[in-house]
Design a protein around this motif. Structure first.
Motif, PDB file in Angstrom:
ATOM      1  N   ASP A   1      25.360  27.216  36.994  1.00  8.70           N
ATOM      2  CA  ASP A   1      26.035  28.025  36.266  1.00  8.70           C
ATOM      3  C   ASP A   1      27.124  28.853  36.725  1.00  8.70           C
ATOM      4  N   VAL A   2      28.296  28.870  36.163  1.00 10.03           N
ATOM      5  CA  VAL A   2      29.394  29.559  36.629  1.00 10.03           C
ATOM      6  C   VAL A   2      29.139  30.952  36.603  1.00 10.03           C
ATOM      7  N   LYS A   3      29.352  31.783  37.457  1.00 10.12           N
ATOM      8  CA  LYS A   3      29.299  33.066  37.471  1.00 10.12           C
ATOM      9  C   LYS A   3      30.689  33.767  37.769  1.00 10.12           C
ATOM     10  N   VAL A   4      31.040  34.570  36.780  1.00  6.20           N
ATOM     11  CA  VAL A   4      32.275  35.524  37.117  1.00  6.20           C
ATOM     12  C   VAL A   4      31.736  36.842  37.080  1.00  6.20           C
ATOM     13  N   THR A   5      32.005  37.839  37.967  1.00  7.70           N
ATOM     14  CA  THR A   5      31.414  39.052  38.089  1.00  7.70           C
ATOM     15  C   THR A   5      32.720  39.962  38.244  1.00  7.70           C
ATOM     16  N   GLN A   6      32.744  41.348  37.990  1.00  3.81           N
ATOM     17  CA  GLN A   6      33.498  42.293  37.905  1.00  3.81           C
ATOM     18  C   GLN A   6      33.118  43.444  38.509  1.00  3.81           C
ATOM     19  N   SER A   7      33.925  44.067  39.104  1.00 11.55           N
ATOM     20  CA  SER A   7      33.507  45.220  40.327  1.00 11.55           C
ATOM     21  C   SER A   7      32.864  46.428  39.463  1.00 11.55           C
ATOM     22  N   SER A   8      33.088  46.548  38.328  1.00 13.88           N
ATOM     23  CA  SER A   8      32.563  47.826  37.615  1.00 13.88           C
ATOM     24  C   SER A   8      32.211  47.477  36.078  1.00 13.88           C
ATOM     25  N   ARG A   9      31.283  48.264  35.545  1.00 14.52           N
ATOM     26  CA  ARG A   9      31.155  47.718  33.928  1.00 14.52           C
ATOM     27  C   ARG A   9      31.827  48.996  33.286  1.00 14.52           C
ATOM     28  N   TYR A  10      31.839  50.371  33.916  1.00 14.75           N
ATOM     29  CA  TYR A  10      32.638  51.513  33.191  1.00 14.75           C
ATOM     30  C   TYR A  10      33.158  52.175  34.419  1.00 14.75           C
ATOM     31  N   LEU A  11      34.269  52.636  33.887  1.00 14.82           N
ATOM     32  CA  LEU A  11      35.325  53.377  34.925  1.00 14.82           C
ATOM     33  C   LEU A  11      36.001  54.653  34.326  1.00 14.82           C
ATOM     34  N   VAL A  12      36.049  55.561  34.678  1.00 14.20           N
ATOM     35  CA  VAL A  12      36.827  56.832  34.243  1.00 14.20           C
ATOM     36  C   VAL A  12      37.770  57.259  35.340  1.00 14.20           C
ATOM     37  N   LYS A  13      39.191  57.120  34.939  1.00 10.04           N
ATOM     38  CA  LYS A  13      40.136  57.576  35.745  1.00 10.04           C
ATOM     39  C   LYS A  13      41.065  58.486  35.185  1.00 10.04           C
ATOM     40  N   ARG A  14      41.992  59.251  35.928  1.00 10.02           N
ATOM     41  CA  ARG A  14      42.755  60.160  35.391  1.00 10.02           C
ATOM     42  C   ARG A  14      44.161  59.626  35.290  1.00 10.02           C
ATOM     43  N   THR A  15      45.112  60.208  34.409  1.00 13.76           N
ATOM     44  CA  THR A  15      46.204  59.709  34.330  1.00 13.76           C
ATOM     45  C   THR A  15      47.065  59.875  35.741  1.00 13.76           C
ATOM     46  N   GLY A  16      47.978  58.655  35.850  1.00 15.25           N
ATOM     47  CA  GLY A  16      48.587  58.664  37.134  1.00 15.25           C
ATOM     48  C   GLY A  16      47.944  58.170  38.306  1.00 15.25           C
ATOM     49  N   GLU A  17      46.564  57.995  38.300  1.00 16.68           N
ATOM     50  CA  GLU A  17      45.676  57.558  39.502  1.00 16.68           C
ATOM     51  C   GLU A  17      45.956  55.849  39.603  1.00 16.68           C
ATOM     52  N   LYS A  18      45.979  55.408  40.604  1.00 24.51           N
ATOM     53  CA  LYS A  18      46.010  53.839  40.906  1.00 24.51           C
ATOM     54  C   LYS A  18      44.767  53.160  40.717  1.00 24.51           C
ATOM     55  N   VAL A  19      44.479  52.376  39.802  1.00 25.22           N
ATOM     56  CA  VAL A  19      43.210  51.638  39.631  1.00 25.22           C
ATOM     57  C   VAL A  19      43.187  50.160  39.941  1.00 25.22           C
ATOM     58  N   PHE A  20      42.123  49.702  40.648  1.00 21.00           N
ATOM     59  CA  PHE A  20      41.906  48.397  41.023  1.00 21.00           C
ATOM     60  C   PHE A  20      40.689  47.908  40.482  1.00 21.00           C
ATOM     61  N   LEU A  21      40.748  46.758  39.477  1.00 21.76           N
ATOM     62  CA  LEU A  21      39.802  46.099  39.059  1.00 21.76           C
ATOM     63  C   LEU A  21      39.665  44.664  39.603  1.00 21.76           C
ATOM     64  N   GLU A  22      38.394  44.565  40.188  1.00 20.94           N
ATOM     65  CA  GLU A  22      38.218  43.201  41.135  1.00 20.94           C
ATOM     66  C   GLU A  22      37.409  42.169  40.192  1.00 20.94           C
ATOM     67  N   CYS A  23      37.803  41.234  40.423  1.00 19.39           N
ATOM     68  CA  CYS A  23      36.995  39.831  39.744  1.00 19.39           C
ATOM     69  C   CYS A  23      36.838  38.724  40.795  1.00 19.39           C
ATOM     70  N   VAL A  24      35.254  38.284  40.767  1.00 15.77           N
ATOM     71  CA  VAL A  24      35.071  37.094  41.789  1.00 15.77           C
ATOM     72  C   VAL A  24      34.147  36.338  40.914  1.00 15.77           C
ATOM     73  N   GLN A  25      34.752  34.794  41.248  1.00 15.80           N
ATOM     74  CA  GLN A  25      34.082  33.814  40.557  1.00 15.80           C
ATOM     75  C   GLN A  25      33.747  32.728  41.758  1.00 15.80           C
ATOM     76  N   ASP A  26      32.397  32.306  41.455  1.00 11.39           N
ATOM     77  CA  ASP A  26      31.839  31.498  42.394  1.00 11.39           C
ATOM     78  C   ASP A  26      31.773  29.809  42.153  1.00 11.39           C
ATOM     79  N   MET A  27      32.679  29.583  41.393  1.00 11.05           N
ATOM     80  CA  MET A  27      32.802  28.008  41.043  1.00 11.05           C
ATOM     81  C   MET A  27      33.986  27.236  41.581  1.00 11.05           C
TER      82      MET A  27
END
Lengths: 113, 112
Positions: free
Chosen positions: B1-27
């Protein structure tokens, strides 16, 4: 006009009903047609895939493509409460690796016990 | 089975912050995608990548950048988060010459 039109609903049906979900499109070059199902707070998952025109059946689900009318449908027979989800149509024109899918907005379906 | 994972389910950030969203797939998929999903607007493609270090703009790349240093990982960067970037972010991957995109569970980002 959007390339792909899909009525967002919501659609509410009793358990056991036959459900018909539809998308229309304007680009006659589309050849690959997909239906994805998305449960609340989850990512979409592929439900049905059809190439060109015709029907495809998988259990309670049937996908139809009518290229002459630029119209695709997803039928759900004997609908269950577990079918409650948003159904998104998606399509693309070619099989090249850089192709993009064009998405409908999704139709929200509720199947009531 | 293909699995795609994302680093966070929920994220709260302030205006102006730098935000990183990560994604990893295993196929071992060549193609990876970042979408955002908003009510009434549907799924909109932000960026996609068809190989390591390769990227192409999608329909709404403004305010975002991406990084693909390894085949299995595709990162979305919000250089300076703004409130209009509050959304559900979905990552997907697809194998070469395949039609199916496999999606991760999504990251719900709130920018205050």
């Amino acid at each position: 006009q959007k390339e792909v039109e899909q009525d967002p609903g919501p659609l509410s049906v009793p358990e056991g009903a036959i459900v018909s979900l539809n998308c229309t499109y304007s680009n006659s070059a589309f050849q690959y047609f997909m239906w994805y199902r998305q449960y609340s707070r989850k990512g979409p998952e592929l439900l049905m895939y059809t190439y060109s025109s015709g029907n495809k059946e998988d259990g309670r689900f049937t996908a139809q493509v009518d290229k002459s009318s630029k119209y695709i449908s997803l039928f759900i027979r004997d609908s269950q409460p577990s079918d409650s989800a948003t159904y998104l149509c998606a399509m693309s024109a070619d099989a090249g690796n850089n192709r993009k899918l064009i998405w409908g907005l999704g139709t929200s379906l509720a199947v009531n016990p | 089975d293909v699995k795609v994972t994302q680093s966070s389910r929920y994220l709260v950030k302030r205006t102006g912050e730098k935000v990183f969203l990560e994604c990893v797939q295993d196929m071992d998929h060549e193609n990876m995608f970042w979408y955002r999903q908003d009510p009434g607007l549907g799924l909109r493609l932000i960026y996609f990548s068809y190989d390591v270090k390769m990227k192409e703009k999608g329909d709404i790349p403004e305010g975002y950048s991406v990084s693909r240093e390894k085949k299995e990982r595709f990162s979305l960067i919000l250089e300076s988060a703004s409130t209009n970037q509050t959304s559900m972010y979905l990552c997907a991957s697809r194998g070469q010459n395949q039609e199916t995109q496999y999606f991760g569970p999504g990251t719900r980002l709130l920018v205050l």
